[in-house]
Design a protein around this motif. Structure first.
Motif, PDB file in Angstrom:
ATOM      1  N   VAL A  17      40.129  48.058  56.312  1.00 20.70           N
ATOM      2  CA  VAL A  17      39.354  47.761  55.102  1.00 20.70           C
ATOM      3  C   VAL A  17      40.300  47.374  53.965  1.00 20.70           C
ATOM      4  CG1 VAL A  17      37.878  48.777  53.325  1.00 20.70           C
ATOM      5  CG2 VAL A  17      37.368  49.167  55.736  1.00 20.70           C
ATOM      6  N   LEU A  18      41.355  48.146  53.757  1.00 17.77           N
ATOM      7  CA  LEU A  18      42.317  47.825  52.697  1.00 17.77           C
ATOM      8  C   LEU A  18      43.030  46.514  52.969  1.00 17.77           C
ATOM      9  CD1 LEU A  18      43.932  51.276  51.872  1.00 17.77           C
ATOM     10  CD2 LEU A  18      42.429  49.907  50.434  1.00 17.77           C
ATOM     11  N   ASP A  19      43.336  46.256  54.222  1.00 16.60           N
ATOM     12  CA  ASP A  19      44.009  45.012  54.585  1.00 16.60           C
ATOM     13  C   ASP A  19      43.134  43.805  54.293  1.00 16.60           C
ATOM     14  OD1 ASP A  19      46.169  43.548  55.646  1.00 16.60           O
ATOM     15  OD2 ASP A  19      45.132  43.385  57.568  1.00 16.60           O
ATOM     16  N   PHE A  20      41.849  43.974  54.289  1.00 14.28           N
ATOM     17  CA  PHE A  20      40.928  42.888  53.968  1.00 14.28           C
ATOM     18  C   PHE A  20      40.684  42.769  52.463  1.00 14.28           C
ATOM     19  CE2 PHE A  20      36.553  41.478  53.161  1.00 14.28           C
ATOM     20  CZ  PHE A  20      36.635  40.191  53.662  1.00 14.28           C
ATOM     21  N   LEU A  21      40.498  43.902  51.788  1.00 14.91           N
ATOM     22  CA  LEU A  21      40.106  43.869  50.378  1.00 14.91           C
ATOM     23  C   LEU A  21      41.238  43.491  49.419  1.00 14.91           C
ATOM     24  CD1 LEU A  21      37.707  46.926  50.094  1.00 14.91           C
ATOM     25  CD2 LEU A  21      37.125  44.503  50.174  1.00 14.91           C
ATOM     26  N   ILE A  22      42.444  43.999  49.647  1.00 15.11           N
ATOM     27  CA  ILE A  22      43.538  43.727  48.717  1.00 15.11           C
ATOM     28  C   ILE A  22      43.880  42.238  48.656  1.00 15.11           C
ATOM     29  CG2 ILE A  22      45.980  44.164  48.246  1.00 15.11           C
ATOM     30  CD1 ILE A  22      45.479  47.053  49.151  1.00 15.11           C
ATOM     31  N   PRO A  23      44.031  41.556  49.796  1.00 15.84           N
ATOM     32  CA  PRO A  23      44.270  40.113  49.691  1.00 15.84           C
ATOM     33  C   PRO A  23      43.103  39.362  49.060  1.00 15.84           C
ATOM     34  CG  PRO A  23      44.798  40.877  51.881  1.00 15.84           C
ATOM     35  CD  PRO A  23      44.152  42.009  51.166  1.00 15.84           C
ATOM     36  N   LEU A  24      41.909  39.814  49.328  1.00 12.81           N
ATOM     37  CA  LEU A  24      40.744  39.170  48.738  1.00 12.81           C
ATOM     38  C   LEU A  24      40.791  39.250  47.217  1.00 12.81           C
ATOM     39  CD1 LEU A  24      38.042  37.766  49.403  1.00 12.81           C
ATOM     40  CD2 LEU A  24      36.992  40.013  49.320  1.00 12.81           C
ATOM     41  N   VAL A  25      41.150  40.412  46.685  1.00 11.41           N
ATOM     42  CA  VAL A  25      41.270  40.577  45.234  1.00 11.41           C
ATOM     43  C   VAL A  25      42.381  39.677  44.699  1.00 11.41           C
ATOM     44  CG1 VAL A  25      41.920  42.215  43.422  1.00 11.41           C
ATOM     45  CG2 VAL A  25      40.300  42.889  45.185  1.00 11.41           C
ATOM     46  N   GLY A  26      43.512  39.607  45.404  1.00 11.04           N
ATOM     47  CA  GLY A  26      44.613  38.748  44.968  1.00 11.04           C
ATOM     48  C   GLY A  26      44.222  37.283  44.937  1.00 11.04           C
ATOM     49  N   ILE A  27      43.494  36.837  45.941  1.00  5.75           N
ATOM     50  CA  ILE A  27      43.065  35.433  45.977  1.00  5.75           C
ATOM     51  C   ILE A  27      42.048  35.148  44.883  1.00  5.75           C
ATOM     52  CG2 ILE A  27      41.821  33.745  47.392  1.00  5.75           C
ATOM     53  CD1 ILE A  27      43.246  35.054  49.833  1.00  5.75           C
ATOM     54  N   ILE A  28      41.133  36.081  44.641  1.00  6.16           N
ATOM     55  CA  ILE A  28      40.163  35.904  43.557  1.00  6.16           C
ATOM     56  C   ILE A  28      40.878  35.831  42.213  1.00  6.16           C
ATOM     57  CG2 ILE A  28      38.307  37.060  42.276  1.00  6.16           C
ATOM     58  CD1 ILE A  28      37.277  38.053  45.025  1.00  6.16           C
ATOM     59  N   LEU A  29      41.862  36.708  42.001  1.00 12.05           N
ATOM     60  CA  LEU A  29      42.620  36.655  40.749  1.00 12.05           C
ATOM     61  C   LEU A  29      43.382  35.339  40.613  1.00 12.05           C
ATOM     62  CD1 LEU A  29      44.063  40.265  40.432  1.00 12.05           C
ATOM     63  CD2 LEU A  29      42.337  39.183  38.991  1.00 12.05           C
ATOM     64  N   TYR A  30      43.881  34.822  41.708  1.00  9.17           N
ATOM     65  CA  TYR A  30      44.609  33.558  41.673  1.00  9.17           C
ATOM     66  C   TYR A  30      43.720  32.438  41.160  1.00  9.17           C
ATOM     67  CZ  TYR A  30      47.060  29.382  43.209  1.00  9.17           C
ATOM     68  OH  TYR A  30      47.656  28.153  43.249  1.00  9.17           O
ATOM     69  N   PHE A  31      42.507  32.355  41.686  1.00  7.40           N
ATOM     70  CA  PHE A  31      41.623  31.275  41.266  1.00  7.40           C
ATOM     71  C   PHE A  31      40.964  31.555  39.918  1.00  7.40           C
ATOM     72  CE2 PHE A  31      41.767  30.366  45.859  1.00  7.40           C
ATOM     73  CZ  PHE A  31      42.217  29.057  45.769  1.00  7.40           C
ATOM     74  N   ALA A  59      48.558  39.181  47.262  1.00 14.44           N
ATOM     75  CA  ALA A  59      47.732  38.900  48.441  1.00 14.44           C
ATOM     76  C   ALA A  59      48.604  38.644  49.666  1.00 14.44           C
ATOM     77  CB  ALA A  59      46.827  37.704  48.178  1.00 14.44           C
ATOM     78  N   ILE A  60      49.647  37.848  49.500  1.00 13.31           N
ATOM     79  CA  ILE A  60      50.524  37.527  50.631  1.00 13.31           C
ATOM     80  C   ILE A  60      51.254  38.771  51.124  1.00 13.31           C
ATOM     81  CG2 ILE A  60      52.603  36.245  51.292  1.00 13.31           C
ATOM     82  CD1 ILE A  60      51.578  34.008  49.390  1.00 13.31           C
ATOM     83  N   VAL A  61      51.798  39.561  50.195  1.00 15.25           N
ATOM     84  CA  VAL A  61      52.524  40.775  50.578  1.00 15.25           C
ATOM     85  C   VAL A  61      51.597  41.767  51.282  1.00 15.25           C
ATOM     86  CG1 VAL A  61      53.670  42.824  49.638  1.00 15.25           C
ATOM     87  CG2 VAL A  61      54.325  40.564  48.853  1.00 15.25           C
ATOM     88  N   SER A  62      50.380  41.938  50.795  1.00 17.41           N
ATOM     89  CA  SER A  62      49.467  42.896  51.415  1.00 17.41           C
ATOM     90  C   SER A  62      49.028  42.424  52.801  1.00 17.41           C
ATOM     91  CB  SER A  62      48.263  43.157  50.525  1.00 17.41           C
ATOM     92  OG  SER A  62      47.502  41.996  50.367  1.00 17.41           O
ATOM     93  N   ILE A  63      48.890  41.135  53.003  1.00 11.64           N
ATOM     94  CA  ILE A  63      48.543  40.626  54.335  1.00 11.64           C
ATOM     95  C   ILE A  63      49.681  40.921  55.311  1.00 11.64           C
ATOM     96  CG2 ILE A  63      48.212  38.514  55.691  1.00 11.64           C
ATOM     97  CD1 ILE A  63      46.633  37.400  53.303  1.00 11.64           C
ATOM     98  N   VAL A  64      50.907  40.645  54.902  1.00 12.92           N
ATOM     99  CA  VAL A  64      52.058  40.877  55.785  1.00 12.92           C
ATOM    100  C   VAL A  64      52.204  42.381  56.075  1.00 12.92           C
ATOM    101  CG1 VAL A  64      54.568  40.745  55.922  1.00 12.92           C
ATOM    102  CG2 VAL A  64      53.260  38.789  55.101  1.00 12.92           C
TER     103      VAL A  64
END
Length: 83
Positions: free
Chosen positions: A42-56, A72-77
């Protein structure tokens, strides 16, 4: 009293036993481990999602947008390495 299979060694164990008499493992160890893994997913999905939303959402402010994308990139890795 029912017999269940030990998740560690596969031997029959009482459902009321605190530990397997054969290997000493807790009978619910696999269930607890699966629950923890679920929350990492769940965390692996939500943290990058928040990072991508903040980016845009913060495109006018490049510093905030870049930091959100980097997070987002660091949390995915890290998520892939931990799972």
């Amino acid at each position: 009293m029912a017999l269940i299979e030990c998740s560690n060694c596969g031997q029959p164990v009482s459902d009321k036993a605190v530990a397997c008499p054969h290997c000493g493992a807790a009978p619910n160890a696999a269930k607890a481990e699966g629950n923890v893994k679920f929350w990492w997913i769940v965390l692996d999905f939500l943290i990058p999602l928040v990072g991508i939303i903040l980016y845009f959402a913060k495109k006018p402010n490049p510093a905030t947008a870049k930091s959100g994308l980097y997070a987002a990139i660091v949390s995915i890795v890290l998520g892939w390495l931990l799972l």
